[in-house]
Design an enzyme around this catalytic site. Structure first.
Site, PDB file in Angstrom:
ATOM      1  N   CYS A 213      65.501  70.474  18.250  1.00 53.72           N
ATOM      2  CA  CYS A 213      65.766  71.160  19.526  1.00 53.72           C
ATOM      3  C   CYS A 213      65.920  70.157  20.678  1.00 53.72           C
ATOM      4  CB  CYS A 213      64.668  72.167  19.856  1.00 53.72           C
ATOM      5  SG  CYS A 213      64.532  73.527  18.678  1.00 53.72           S
ATOM      6  N   ARG A 214      64.802  69.676  21.209  1.00 56.99           N
ATOM      7  CA  ARG A 214      64.852  68.896  22.448  1.00 56.99           C
ATOM      8  C   ARG A 214      65.507  67.521  22.300  1.00 56.99           C
ATOM      9  NH1 ARG A 214      58.596  69.394  23.471  1.00 56.99           N
ATOM     10  NH2 ARG A 214      58.772  69.319  21.188  1.00 56.99           N
ATOM     11  N   SER A 215      65.088  66.733  21.293  1.00 59.18           N
ATOM     12  CA  SER A 215      65.644  65.365  21.223  1.00 59.18           C
ATOM     13  C   SER A 215      67.118  65.328  20.814  1.00 59.18           C
ATOM     14  CB  SER A 215      64.764  64.438  20.371  1.00 59.18           C
ATOM     15  OG  SER A 215      64.659  64.870  19.042  1.00 59.18           O
TER      16      SER A 215
ATOM     17  N   CYS B 109      61.163  63.968  19.875  1.00 59.84           N
ATOM     18  CA  CYS B 109      60.378  65.195  20.074  1.00 59.84           C
ATOM     19  C   CYS B 109      59.565  65.448  18.810  1.00 59.84           C
ATOM     20  CB  CYS B 109      61.262  66.377  20.463  1.00 59.84           C
ATOM     21  SG  CYS B 109      62.461  66.888  19.213  1.00 59.84           S
TER      22      CYS B 109
ATOM     23  N   ASP C 135      58.701  72.935  24.777  1.00 61.76           N
ATOM     24  CA  ASP C 135      59.257  73.191  23.450  1.00 61.76           C
ATOM     25  C   ASP C 135      59.903  74.582  23.442  1.00 61.76           C
ATOM     26  OD1 ASP C 135      59.783  73.533  20.802  1.00 61.76           O
ATOM     27  OD2 ASP C 135      57.826  72.813  20.118  1.00 61.76           O
TER      28      ASP C 135
ATOM     29  N   ASN D 171      62.762  67.211  15.956  1.00 58.85           N
ATOM     30  CA  ASN D 171      64.108  66.604  16.019  1.00 58.85           C
ATOM     31  C   ASN D 171      65.215  67.618  15.706  1.00 58.85           C
ATOM     32  OD1 ASN D 171      65.912  63.820  14.450  1.00 58.85           O
ATOM     33  ND2 ASN D 171      65.962  64.483  16.556  1.00 58.85           N
TER      34      ASN D 171
HETATM   35  P1  4NP Z   1      61.628  70.224  18.865  1.00 59.90           P
HETATM   36  O1  4NP Z   1      61.193  71.748  18.565  1.00 59.90           O
HETATM   37  O2  4NP Z   1      60.385  69.381  18.756  1.00 59.90           O
HETATM   38  O3  4NP Z   1      62.161  70.288  20.249  1.00 59.90           O
HETATM   39  O4  4NP Z   1      62.676  69.881  17.811  1.00 59.90           O
HETATM   40  C1  4NP Z   1      60.462  72.131  17.433  1.00 59.90           C
HETATM   41  C2  4NP Z   1      61.118  72.376  16.260  1.00 59.90           C
HETATM   42  C3  4NP Z   1      60.417  72.793  15.161  1.00 59.90           C
HETATM   43  C4  4NP Z   1      59.036  72.955  15.226  1.00 59.90           C
HETATM   44  C5  4NP Z   1      58.381  72.698  16.411  1.00 59.90           C
HETATM   45  C6  4NP Z   1      59.106  72.276  17.508  1.00 59.90           C
HETATM   46  N1  4NP Z   1      58.334  73.411  14.090  1.00 59.90           N
HETATM   47  O5  4NP Z   1      57.109  73.635  14.216  1.00 59.90           O
HETATM   48  O6  4NP Z   1      58.910  73.592  13.021  1.00 59.90           O
END
Ligand code: 4NP
Length: 152
Positions: free
Chosen positions: A12-14, A7, A123, A10
């Protein structure tokens, strides 16, 4: 088979996808291995977002041991399948693929859940707990189908 879940951050989703897949692999006694990575470097070294940890814990899966890292070109050698959570992640992954052949290993996670209307895992970072629950349900369906597809 070695499977990498990807993702943006790294956190939340992955890591949720990795936790769900790791749990299924273990319960089914399969030999696949998993890891996850982000296309961005904002959260390298961090544990998953606490909302992701809590959401997964409500489903009896512990992901608190996972730590964020950034995807690297060698991941295209080290893994058999690289699954992106959304189209932007996929585009950014493909941009660092070492060669044309290795690009065939990358695809969208939700390609494994064709019955779902959404082609991308949304997201949940800027939303509330319900977003994490939706991600959990989408990923559970995709991971189930993935293992059925691979072990058939
Ligand atoms: P992820 O979510 O891609 O599912 O881990 C996010 C975590 C942090 C950010 C964006 C998306 N960020 O902008 O910090």
């Amino acid at each position: 088979m070695k499977i990498l879940l990807v993702c943006l951050g790294n956190i939340c989703r992955s890591p949720m996808a990795e936790g769900i897949l790791r749990d299924m692999i273990q319960k089914q006694g399969l030999a696949h291995t998993t890891d996850s990575a982000g296309t961005g470097d904002y959260h390298v070294g961090e544990a998953p977002d606490e909302r992701a940890v809590r959401s997964m814990r409500s489903h009896d899966i512990d992901i608190s041991d996972l730590r964020a890292r950034q995807i690297r070109p060698s991941d295209f050698h080290d893994f058999d399948l690289l699954l992106a959570m959304d189209a932007s992640n996929l585009k950014n992954m493909l941009a660092i693929a070492p060669n044309e052949g290795s690009k065939k290993k990358a695809r969208l996670m939700m390609d494994h859940a064709p019955a779902r209307a959404l082609r991308e895992v949304p997201d949940p970072y800027f939303g509330g707990d319900e977003g994490f629950e939706q991600v959990y349900r989408m990923l559970t369906e995709a991971c189930n189908n993935l293992l059925n597809d691979e072990t058939r």
